[in-house]
Design an enzyme around this catalytic site. Structure first.
Site, short mmCIF file in Angstrom:
data_model
loop_
_atom_site.label_atom_id
_atom_site.label_comp_id
_atom_site.label_asym_id
_atom_site.label_seq_id
_atom_site.Cartn_x
_atom_site.Cartn_y
_atom_site.Cartn_z
N CYS A 248 0.83 -1.21 0.00
CA CYS A 248 0.00 0.00 0.00
C CYS A 248 0.87 1.27 0.00
O CYS A 248 1.51 1.56 -1.00
CB CYS A 248 -0.98 -0.03 1.17
SG CYS A 248 -2.40 1.07 0.93
N HIS A 333 -3.92 -5.13 -0.16
CA HIS A 333 -3.59 -5.68 1.16
C HIS A 333 -3.63 -7.21 1.15
O HIS A 333 -4.69 -7.80 1.35
CB HIS A 333 -4.57 -5.15 2.21
CG HIS A 333 -4.39 -3.70 2.51
ND1 HIS A 333 -3.62 -3.24 3.56
CD2 HIS A 333 -4.87 -2.60 1.88
CE1 HIS A 333 -3.65 -1.92 3.57
NE2 HIS A 333 -4.39 -1.51 2.56
N GLU A 335 -2.62 -9.11 3.40
CA GLU A 335 -2.96 -9.57 4.75
C GLU A 335 -4.45 -9.53 5.02
O GLU A 335 -4.93 -10.06 6.03
CB GLU A 335 -2.22 -8.73 5.80
CG GLU A 335 -2.82 -7.38 6.12
CD GLU A 335 -2.61 -6.31 5.06
OE1 GLU A 335 -3.13 -5.20 5.23
OE2 GLU A 335 -1.92 -6.59 4.06
#
EC number: 6.3.5.5
Length: 366
Positions: A248, A333, A335
């Site tokens: 990001c 993202h 994650e």
């Protein structure tokens, strides 16, 4: 009886609804998020620092809030806008309601408004300054204030850790530059056995190299990447010396450090359902995203970076890889939290990159 509250936009429009959360009214940049679940992780994501989130899903708060699922210690956003806020959550893990949580962290909100109308306005005209008032007579005064309001800058300083700390693992050592990290980045690395040292965003290349890590990650974070130029020399100082992975804001700073430029998007990508294409394999992942800036693809032409991923909705850059050095990044993202886990494999690629680099170093020094 529910108390009235008004959401006011800088273009003079306003929306009448009901008080939610704190009475500490604030202003900020209003954005929208299209995720259907994961409102708790969204609210606690440091990348939303200073912003007012409009949730497009009509019912928010139905499974409550619990401390374990926070992505940061303290939410830093400036407001929440929902169609309907659940007052009776149904989940065995819930500890507080949405209203109670927002009030605890001094975050104002509003419910009972037409979130579809607000979202269409942002989509058509771009992000706007917005604020709250509980007095209808103050609307015009607030409009004038919004037109000239200076929104917060350098938000990374606010959310980055002030001192280094370690999340213990048993295998590879990773230094994570904290620009406003989500906790799940640390969790994903720990799950793969990594010993993670989280350091402030302005840590120098010399300090990082002095820790002798096996790899370096740059986290997500809020705001304009051009305001975090302190990180550019650090990135240039470590590239080629240890494997690198940016997420990001970390992705944007990686690009800027190599001579690319960024631009502010009309309304950004915020949600858990954004399709991204891997140009190397043709595979499409559904990704979690939260950014209002993007890298200018044309500015990459004279750099050593190649585009590896693009957004299918608008064609913007979603992934980069250095042509010669062990370094890559993604705009989205992997994650998740909230969102799908389609891109978790990128952490495995980073682990493989670190192991490969370490083995080559061993052979050179043998």
């Amino acid at each position: 009886m529910l108390e009235k509250r008004y959401l006011v936009l800088e273009d003079g429009s306003y929306y009448e609804g009901y008080r939610l959360g704190s009475d500490d009214l604030s202003i900020g940049e209003i954005v929208f998020n299209t995720a259907m679940t994961g409102y708790q992780e969204t609210i606690s994501d440091p990348s939303y620092t200073g912003q007012i989130i409009t949730f497009t899903y009509p019912l928010i708060g139905n499974y409550g809030i619990n401390r374990d699922d926070f992505e940061s210690l303290t939410p830093k956003l400036n407001g929440v806008v929902v169609k309907e806020a659940s007052t009776h959550p149904s989940n065995f893990r819930h500890q507080k309601t949405l209203h109670e949580t927002l009030a605890q962290y001094h975050i104002p909100g509003i419910s009972g408004v037409d979130t579809r109308s607000i979202t269409r306005k942002i989509r058509n005209y771009g992000v706007l300054r917005a604020g709250f008032t509980d007095n209808k007579d103050n609307i015009q005064e607030l409009v004038e204030q919004l037109k000239t309001a200076e929104l917060p800058r350098d938000e990374v300083q606010t959310v980055s850790t002030k001192t280094p700390y370690v999340s213990t693992g048993s295998d590879l050592s990773v230094v994570l530059l904290d620009f406003g990290k989500k906790q799940n980045i640390v969790r994903e690395l720990n799950l793969r056995g990594c010993n993670v040292t989280v350091v402030p965003y302005d840590t120098s290349a010399e300090e990082i190299l002095g820790m002798s890590p096996d790899g370096v990650m740059l986290s997500n974070g809020p705001g304009d990447p051009d305001e975090v130029d302190v990180a550019l020399d650090m990135i240039r100082g470590i590239l080629g010396k240890i494997p690198f992975f940016g997420i990001c804001l970390g992705h944007q700073l990686f690009a800027l450090s190599q001579g690319a430029t960024s631009f502010k998007m009309k309304f950004g990508h915020r949600g858990a359902n954004h399709p991204v294409k891997d140009l190397r394999t043709g595979k499409i992942d559904i990704t979690s995203q939260n950014h209002g800036y993007s890298i200018d693809c044309d500015s990459l032409k004279n750099t050593d970076l190649e585009v590896t991923h693009i957004a299918l909705n608008d064609g913007t850059v979603e992934g980069l890889r250095h042509k010669e050095l062990p370094a890559f990044s993604v705009q989205y993202h992997p994650e998740a939290r909230p969102g799908p886990s389609d891109s978790n494999y990128l952490f495995d690629e980073f682990i493989a990159m670190m192991k490969d680099f370490k083995e080559k170093e061993r052979q050179i020094n043998a």
